[in-house]
Design an enzyme around this catalytic site. Structure first.
Site, short mmCIF file in Angstrom:
data_model
loop_
_atom_site.label_atom_id
_atom_site.label_comp_id
_atom_site.label_asym_id
_atom_site.label_seq_id
_atom_site.Cartn_x
_atom_site.Cartn_y
_atom_site.Cartn_z
N ASP A 74 76.04 100.86 106.49
CA ASP A 74 77.19 100.05 106.05
C ASP A 74 77.85 99.30 107.21
O ASP A 74 79.05 99.04 107.19
CB ASP A 74 78.24 100.94 105.35
CG ASP A 74 77.65 101.76 104.23
OD1 ASP A 74 76.88 101.19 103.43
OD2 ASP A 74 77.93 102.97 104.15
N LYS A 108 74.80 94.94 108.12
CA LYS A 108 73.48 94.43 108.50
C LYS A 108 72.99 93.35 107.54
O LYS A 108 72.24 92.45 107.95
CB LYS A 108 72.46 95.57 108.53
CG LYS A 108 72.73 96.63 109.58
CD LYS A 108 71.67 97.71 109.60
CE LYS A 108 71.59 98.45 108.28
NZ LYS A 108 72.84 99.16 107.93
N GLY A 109 73.39 93.43 106.26
CA GLY A 109 72.94 92.44 105.30
C GLY A 109 73.38 91.04 105.67
O GLY A 109 72.58 90.09 105.68
N ALA A 131 69.59 102.28 99.67
CA ALA A 131 70.36 101.45 100.60
C ALA A 131 70.69 100.13 99.92
O ALA A 131 70.01 99.71 98.98
CB ALA A 131 69.56 101.21 101.87
N GLY A 132 71.73 99.48 100.40
CA GLY A 132 72.10 98.19 99.83
C GLY A 132 72.64 97.26 100.88
O GLY A 132 73.44 97.66 101.72
N HIS A 133 72.17 96.01 100.87
CA HIS A 133 72.69 94.98 101.76
C HIS A 133 73.39 93.92 100.92
O HIS A 133 72.79 93.38 99.98
CB HIS A 133 71.57 94.36 102.59
CG HIS A 133 71.09 95.25 103.69
ND1 HIS A 133 70.01 94.94 104.50
CD2 HIS A 133 71.55 96.45 104.12
CE1 HIS A 133 69.83 95.91 105.38
NE2 HIS A 133 70.75 96.83 105.16
N THR A 134 74.64 93.65 101.25
CA THR A 134 75.43 92.69 100.50
C THR A 134 75.52 91.37 101.26
O THR A 134 75.84 91.36 102.45
CB THR A 134 76.85 93.23 100.25
OG1 THR A 134 76.75 94.49 99.56
CG2 THR A 134 77.66 92.26 99.40
N ARG A 165 50.94 114.72 100.81
CA ARG A 165 49.67 114.03 100.53
C ARG A 165 49.28 114.09 99.05
O ARG A 165 48.11 114.14 98.70
CB ARG A 165 48.55 114.57 101.42
CG ARG A 165 48.78 114.32 102.90
CD ARG A 165 47.71 114.93 103.77
NE ARG A 165 47.80 116.38 103.81
CZ ARG A 165 48.60 117.07 104.63
NH1 ARG A 165 49.38 116.43 105.47
NH2 ARG A 165 48.61 118.38 104.61
N GLN A 179 70.16 101.20 106.31
CA GLN A 179 70.92 102.42 106.62
C GLN A 179 71.31 102.42 108.10
O GLN A 179 71.66 101.37 108.64
CB GLN A 179 70.12 103.65 106.20
CG GLN A 179 69.84 103.64 104.69
CD GLN A 179 68.95 104.76 104.24
OE1 GLN A 179 67.82 104.88 104.68
NE2 GLN A 179 69.45 105.57 103.34
N THR A 206 69.24 110.82 105.54
CA THR A 206 68.31 110.31 104.55
C THR A 206 66.94 110.95 104.78
O THR A 206 66.79 111.82 105.64
CB THR A 206 68.25 108.77 104.60
OG1 THR A 206 67.53 108.29 103.47
CG2 THR A 206 67.61 108.27 105.88
N THR A 215 76.14 102.93 95.52
CA THR A 215 76.75 103.97 94.69
C THR A 215 78.14 103.62 94.19
O THR A 215 78.60 104.20 93.21
CB THR A 215 76.85 105.28 95.50
OG1 THR A 215 77.75 105.07 96.61
CG2 THR A 215 75.49 105.71 96.03
N ARG A 266 83.97 104.98 100.86
CA ARG A 266 83.46 105.44 102.16
C ARG A 266 84.56 106.12 102.94
O ARG A 266 85.71 105.68 102.93
CB ARG A 266 82.92 104.25 102.95
CG ARG A 266 81.72 103.56 102.30
CD ARG A 266 81.36 102.27 103.00
NE ARG A 266 80.26 101.58 102.33
CZ ARG A 266 80.12 100.27 102.25
NH1 ARG A 266 81.03 99.48 102.82
NH2 ARG A 266 79.10 99.73 101.63
#
Length: 438
Positions: free
Chosen positions: A18, A21-22, A46-49, A148, A233, A248, A310, A314
């Site tokens: 958070d 980075k997006g 993960a999410g990039h806005t 595997r 992340q 993670t 989510t 935060r």
């Protein structure tokens, strides 16, 4: 100083994710020197806005380079949820963003509905010892890969006949195992709602996008043009080097990104570390610099600190130099971009953590077990002038420049960019000779 092209540049988060980075990846992707943008690892946990005008794009699988028409690749280290990915593709197409330049590594792990089911069952079974997972199925998917026994995109893109055989066999094994491990699991109910037809339709649509990534990159690099690796992340969520076990299931560090690419460290030109001017984290785990609840509520409101994936609030803390020194060295960072200090003029207090106190002893390193670590703070001069419309470093208030200098000096890494807001134009790029000084 950042090196000259040709480039393979890597973006990595230096905190618990958070960091913004997006937006950074979106701005860097606009540079014509990059022809390819790759998301190397992780999944839709993960999410990039990214904001383009009044449009908000929440990307979970797909790298931000797709918004600039670049070749966008989902790397070998990713867990691909085909149902969620197809929804993301459809959302982009509806918004007028073409996805014809999207490709997927055939070595990526295939995340199936049973992984999500098991993630939910596991987290519920942990009770008060829960980790705070997003319950997107990432952990169980990576576990299958390590054991595997997992499926990969190469299986998904196989012929319909061979895929049906593999799916039937795997589903039978999973139903038997989950029934044995979790008394509340009812195989017949899960089977009844399993999306067979939807998966098959998506499989046919995605099959043509699945490529042999090492060979694909070799051919494209031979043709010229740089690569931007969009890490997701943050370093402190790395399963080996982060705040274990509250991490993670992958390696969102620089070396982990390379593993998800299929290239070696000698190919990397620069590692660009992104950090927020304060720090946040979601879920459980140690957080020595967490603010008092009143200040945290203010920061959360001003910084809009709710998770992209989510929607959870935060937790917010002051900048942690102990943690940042560790992350910068761990990732061999060559330049840093600082984000989200554009509202600091509304704060009456500004602090940084310079060391920890544990068992009566001052420590300046990040221990493997952070239980019992308390932050030692230094107060920093605040400023009252807004920075939003600054176009160069010297436009910033002196106290703001001093704060940024402390960051760069402490990490022994130059600041190469500043983010002053979510819009593409809300940024200052520093030249190699420019310094952030008081």
């Amino acid at each position: 100083m950042l090196k000259e092209i040709p480039v393979v540049d890597l973006i990595v988060g230096l905190q618990w994710g958070d960091e913004g980075k997006g937006a950074v990846a979106d701005r860097l992707s606009a540079n014509p020197k990059y022809k390819i943008v790759i998301r190397p690892a992780g999944g839709n946990n993960a999410g990039h806005t990214v904001f383009i005008g009044n449009k908000r794009f929440a990307l979970h699988h797909i790298p931000a380079g797709i918004l600039h028409g670049k070749i966008a690749i989902l790397g070998s280290g990713m867990c691909i949820n085909p149902l969620a990915l197809m929804e993301e593709i459809n959302d982009l197409e509806k918004a007028g963003i073409p996805t014809a330049s999207l490709y997927i590594s055939d070595r990526a792990s295939l995340l199936m509905p049973w992984h999500i089911e098991e993630d939910l069952l596991q987290e519920k079974a942990r009770g008060k010892d829960k980790i705070g997972t997003t319950c997107k199925g990432i952990g169980p998917c990576y576990r299958d890969h390590i054991d595997r026994v997992g499926l990969r995109l190469s299986d998904f893109a196989d012929s319909e006949e061979r895929w049906r055989v593999k799916l039937k066999s795997k589903l039978g094994e999973v139903l038997e195992r989950l029934e044995r491990l979790y008394p509340s699991f009812v195989p017949a109910e899960f089977f009844a709602r399993f999306p067979f037809e939807n998966l098959e339709a998506i499989r046919r649509l995605l099959a043509s996008k699945v490529v042999d990534l090492p060979e694909f990159l070799r051919e494209r690099r031979h043709q010229g043009g740089g690569i931007l690796i969009e890490g997701a992340q943050g370093a402190m969520l790395d399963i080996r080097h982060g705040t274990y076990p509250f991490v993670t299931s992958s390696h969102p560090t620089a070396i982990g990104c390379l593993d998800g690419m299929g290239i070696g460290p000698g190919d990397v030109t620069d590692v660009i570390g992104v950090l927020k001017a304060y720090v946040t984290r979601v879920g459980e785990g140690p957080f020595p610099t967490r603010m008092d609840r009143t200040t945290e509520a203010l920061i959360r409101a001003l910084g809009k600190e709710q998770g992209t994936t989510t929607g959870r609030d935060r937790n917010c803390g002051w900048l942690d130099f102990v943690q940042l020194r560790y992350a910068a060295k761990l990732n061999s960072v060559t330049g840093i971009i600082v984000t989200k200090f554009d509202f600091f003029h509304e704060l009456s207090t500004l602090r940084v953590c310079h060391s920890y106190q544990r068992n009566g002893e001052e420590i300046k390193y990040l221990p493997a077990d952070m239980v019992g670590c308390e932050a030692n703070f230094t107060d920093v001069e605040v400023w009252v002038e807004p920075v939003k419309n600054s176009t160069q470093v010297m436009d910033l208030p002196a106290a703001c420049r001093n704060y940024l200098w402390k960051i760069s000096n402490t990490l022994e890494v130059p600041i190469v960019g500043l983010s002053l807001g979510p819009e593409r134009s809300d940024a200052i790029e520093l030249s190699p000779t420019e310094t952030v000084i008081y």
